[in-house]
Design a protein around this motif. Structure first.
Motif, short mmCIF file in Angstrom:
data_model
loop_
_atom_site.label_atom_id
_atom_site.label_comp_id
_atom_site.label_asym_id
_atom_site.label_seq_id
_atom_site.Cartn_x
_atom_site.Cartn_y
_atom_site.Cartn_z
N THR A 444 1.02 -1.22 0.08
CA THR A 444 0.12 0.10 -0.14
C THR A 444 0.91 1.15 -0.05
OG1 THR A 444 -1.90 1.23 1.04
CG2 THR A 444 -0.09 0.14 2.43
N ASN A 445 0.47 2.20 -0.66
CA ASN A 445 1.34 3.38 -0.87
C ASN A 445 0.56 4.54 -0.37
OD1 ASN A 445 2.67 5.68 -2.00
ND2 ASN A 445 3.61 4.55 -3.57
N ALA A 446 1.03 5.23 0.49
CA ALA A 446 0.54 6.42 1.08
C ALA A 446 1.30 7.77 0.67
CB ALA A 446 0.66 6.70 2.58
N GLY A 447 1.04 8.00 -0.53
CA GLY A 447 1.63 9.16 -1.41
C GLY A 447 3.00 9.33 -1.62
N HIS A 448 3.57 8.11 -1.52
CA HIS A 448 5.14 7.90 -1.61
C HIS A 448 5.58 7.71 -3.07
CE1 HIS A 448 8.86 7.27 0.63
NE2 HIS A 448 9.10 6.38 0.14
N PRO A 449 6.90 7.96 -3.57
CA PRO A 449 7.42 7.70 -4.75
C PRO A 449 7.40 6.31 -5.14
CG PRO A 449 9.06 8.89 -3.51
CD PRO A 449 7.91 8.76 -2.38
N PRO A 450 7.12 5.91 -6.16
CA PRO A 450 6.63 4.50 -6.60
C PRO A 450 7.80 3.54 -6.56
CG PRO A 450 6.87 5.92 -8.55
CD PRO A 450 7.02 6.83 -7.42
N PRO A 451 7.50 2.35 -6.10
CA PRO A 451 8.44 1.30 -5.91
C PRO A 451 8.96 0.89 -7.51
CG PRO A 451 6.71 0.66 -4.64
CD PRO A 451 6.27 1.66 -5.30
N ASP A 470 -2.52 5.75 -2.64
CA ASP A 470 -3.54 6.46 -1.99
C ASP A 470 -3.06 7.69 -1.43
OD1 ASP A 470 -5.12 4.16 -2.46
OD2 ASP A 470 -4.21 3.25 -0.83
N ALA A 471 -3.82 8.43 -0.51
CA ALA A 471 -3.39 9.95 -0.20
C ALA A 471 -2.26 9.57 0.93
CB ALA A 471 -4.67 10.33 0.68
N LEU A 472 -1.57 10.59 1.00
CA LEU A 472 -0.32 10.76 2.10
C LEU A 472 -0.92 10.93 3.54
CD1 LEU A 472 -0.24 13.96 2.87
CD2 LEU A 472 1.07 14.14 0.91
N LEU A 473 -0.08 10.84 4.52
CA LEU A 473 -0.40 10.79 5.86
C LEU A 473 -0.16 12.30 6.22
CD1 LEU A 473 1.76 7.93 7.40
CD2 LEU A 473 -0.31 7.75 6.53
N HIS A 474 -1.54 12.80 6.81
CA HIS A 474 -1.36 14.10 7.33
C HIS A 474 -2.51 14.26 8.41
CE1 HIS A 474 -1.87 18.64 7.55
NE2 HIS A 474 -0.48 18.36 6.82
N PRO A 475 -2.23 14.80 9.62
CA PRO A 475 -3.11 15.20 10.82
C PRO A 475 -4.43 15.90 10.19
CG PRO A 475 -1.15 16.65 11.19
CD PRO A 475 -0.98 15.51 9.88
N ALA A 476 -4.18 16.72 9.24
CA ALA A 476 -5.57 17.42 8.81
C ALA A 476 -6.59 16.61 7.91
CB ALA A 476 -5.31 18.57 8.23
N LEU A 477 -5.83 15.53 7.44
CA LEU A 477 -6.96 14.71 6.46
C LEU A 477 -7.51 13.69 7.17
CD1 LEU A 477 -4.28 14.02 3.66
CD2 LEU A 477 -5.96 15.79 3.63
N PRO A 478 -9.11 13.48 6.93
CA PRO A 478 -9.76 12.61 7.64
C PRO A 478 -9.38 11.21 7.14
CG PRO A 478 -11.03 13.68 5.83
CD PRO A 478 -9.59 14.46 5.92
N PRO A 479 -9.68 10.08 7.81
CA PRO A 479 -9.19 8.85 7.38
C PRO A 479 -10.32 8.40 6.17
CG PRO A 479 -9.66 8.96 9.79
CD PRO A 479 -10.19 10.20 9.20
N GLY A 480 -9.45 7.96 5.37
CA GLY A 480 -10.02 7.42 4.09
C GLY A 480 -9.89 6.16 3.48
N PRO A 481 -10.41 5.72 2.65
CA PRO A 481 -10.16 4.31 2.25
C PRO A 481 -8.86 4.06 1.62
CG PRO A 481 -11.53 5.21 0.52
CD PRO A 481 -11.46 6.30 1.78
N ARG A 482 -8.16 2.72 1.70
CA ARG A 482 -6.85 2.63 1.29
C ARG A 482 -6.81 1.30 0.68
NH1 ARG A 482 -3.07 6.21 2.79
NH2 ARG A 482 -3.61 7.65 4.43
N THR A 483 -5.87 0.84 -0.20
CA THR A 483 -5.95 -0.31 -0.81
C THR A 483 -4.63 -1.03 -1.00
OG1 THR A 483 -5.33 0.89 -2.72
CG2 THR A 483 -7.75 0.69 -2.71
#
Length: 564
Positions: A444-451, A470-483
């Motif tokens: 699973t990728n949270a906004g990181h450069p691609p492997p 998927d979306a990166l980690l940030h305290p202001a972002l609400p939890p969203g679906p990840r794949t």
């Protein structure tokens, strides 16, 4: 003026003549023959000056001289003196005698006016030269004061944002050298053992050491020790005759070739931190104004030293924390593993980059691998990185058999519940062995450069970039679906995870460096050790002076051995 007196004796056929200058009693009298003027003749000249008109006396041949005198007038009619002729016997002065004396007096007056004018011009020239000299000296002084004011303004600005002792040394050397022109600038600081030592960091050739490497105590006779002990500026103006110092106390001056040394204490908030040293290899006078400038410069330097020491301590803690997180990789059966960490060009830019590789619970022999980057370049980022790393491990262990994205979702939920302001990017993956020497790569990728995935069976083609994220980690972002995404790794294939320090180049297209990394990863031989591959990528793809830390984590699936 005795030339006119000589002409008067010839013209009037008299034995003596004189020119009396108007002024006080010390006014000069020039006569012919030289020195022949007596008190009576001088008194009669004063009488002519009082009358303001010619005076002729016949004389009696005994006590009284025969005397004829004519006033000498200036351009405005002012009295300049008297031209007079004298005779020892009775003498009747004819009108022709008086007329000739008057003509000669007119010529004498003209000459006197020219001489007075020349004297005035000379005095004016001398006054102008003196005024010019004073103006030049004043201009030099004003320029010196302006330069020193600018020096202190630059010191307040340049020393206000330093971040390490080396930088403080370099900037103090530049500041002092720009105006004061010393041949030596050094910082001598108090160590934890109470000894004074010159710190490293000054430019080569500009800061010779003036003390032993082992340092010296505050109670020694050295000028720097005295400056610290007495909390005052100490000046040594001549190493041959150092007033108040024993010869051994200034031995360092002979070794450095300095003639004049100034030691200014660096007063910190609670104690004296050390000494700012400035030295000249020629005689140099340190006046009161320069002392004041040095004291202010030392004050700015002391503040910069305190701030640098504080920042250095924080950086050391952050570096230690970060290094503790970058543990040695464990051996994974069936996989070749390698990791590389390369710090940013600036030592104080400690970041939140990390890698991790650990076994997962369960019977399948699965492993977890992570590469992440917490936002920031300070102790806070390093601390958050340590917390996130541990929490992600815990989420994996607490959710056995679950896909990687659920561990990341649990991490995000825990950060929001605990109010942990962690922001950044990461790739979190599970590696599970499969039959035939294959491995299942679930990530699973949270906004990181691609492997990057290099396939052994497609030589010449760039490594595949696994771009799904998927979306990166940030305290202001609400939890969203990840794949979670899955790919089967064949024997001999190579997988690379990395942080943005490898591929971020200022002013360059964002895809250029990842494409270059993919090309170079596919081009290396499958027999090259992974450690060498990572060093090659860091040396060819990453910037020469990176602004960010660089982390690389790679695995290579063991190739199948040929069947005999």
């Amino acid at each position: 003026m005795n030339r006119f007196a000589r002409l008067a004796t010839r013209l009037l056929a008299v034995p003596g003549a004189l020119v009396w200058m108007a002024g006080d009693d010390s006014a000069p009298v020039e006569s012919w023959p030289a020195g022949s003027a007596d008190a009576e003749a001088t008194a009669l000249c004063r009488r002519v000056a009082e009358l303001g008109e010619p005076l002729a006396l016949i004389g009696d041949g005994d006590a009284r001289l025969a005397f004829a005198g004519v006033p000498l007038a200036g351009p405005a009619g002012e009295l300049l003196g008297v031209l007079a002729a004298t005779d020892t016997g009775p003498r009747t002065w004819s009108e022709e005698d008086l007329r000739d004396l008057g003509d000669l007096a007119a010529a004498c007056s003209a000459h006197m006016r020219l001489r007075l004018r020349a004297e005035e011009v000379q005095r004016a020239g001398e006054a102008a030269e003196e005024a010019a000299s004073l103006a030049e000296a004043q201009a030099d002084r004003m320029e010196t004061l302006l330069n020193r004011a600018q020096l202190l303004l630059r010191a307040a600005e340049d020393l206000g944002d330093t971040s390490g002792l080396d930088e403080v040394c370099a900037r103090v050397s530049d500041l002092a050298g720009s105006d004061l022109k010393p041949s030596h600038v050094g910082l001598v600081l108090m160590g934890e053992d109470g000894l004074l030592r010159q710190v490293a960091g000054s430019e080569s050739g500009q800061a010779p050491r003036t003390g032993p490497e082992a340092g010296y105590g505050v109670d020694s006779d050295r000028p720097g020790a005295r400056a610290v002990r007495e909390r005052r500026t100490v000046v040594v103006t001549d190493r041959r005759t150092p007033a108040g110092f024993r010869p051994a106390a200034v031995d360092g001056l002979d070794g450095s070739g300095l003639h004049t040394l100034v030691c200014v204490p660096l007063s910190g908030a609670e104690s004296v931190l050390g000494v700012l040293e400035l030295g000249w290899d020629i005689p140099h006078v340190v006046d009161a104004a320069e002392r004041a400038v040095l004291v202010v410069l030392a004050d700015y330097t002391a503040r910069a030293v305190e701030r640098a020491a504080y920042l250095d301590a924080r950086v050391s803690i952050a570096v230690g924390l970060q290094q503790a997180m970058l543990t040695d990789l464990v051996q994974v059966p069936g996989l070749e593993t390698a990791a590389l960490y390369r710090p940013a060009a600036r030592q104080d830019m400690v970041g939140g980059d990390w890698y991790d590789l650990y076994p997962l619970p369960g019977p399948h022999g699965a492993w977890a691998m992570t590469v992440g980057d917490i936002t920031g370049h300070d102790l806070r980022a390093a601390t958050l990185m340590g917390q996130v790393r541990s929490m992600l491990r815990q989420a994996d262990i607490d959710h056995p058999g679950r896909p990687p994205h659920q561990a990341v979702e649990a991490l995000v939920q825990a950060c929001q519940t605990l109010g942990l302001p962690a922001g950044g990017t990461l790739v979190h993956a599970h590696l599970t062995p499969r039959p035939g020497g294959h491995w299942q790569f679930s990530w699973t990728n949270a906004g990181h450069p691609p492997p990057l995935l290099a396939h052994r069976d497609t030589p010449g083609e760039p490594a595949e970039q696994l771009r799904s994220h998927d979306a990166l980690l940030h305290p202001a972002l609400p939890p969203g679906p990840r794949t979670t995404h899955t790919r089967l790794l064949t024997p001999g294939s190579t997988l690379l995870l990395y942080t943005d320090g490898l591929v971020e180049h200022r002013g360059q297209d964002l895809d250029a460096a990842p494409n270059e990394a993919a090309r170079r990863l596919a081009a290396v031989s499958a027999d090259s050790p992974l450690d060498d591959v990572l060093r090659h990528l860091a040396g060819t793809v990453a910037p020469a002076h990176p602004d960010d830390d660089t982390v690389l984590l790679a695995i290579r699936v063991a190739p199948l051995l040929p069947v005999r």
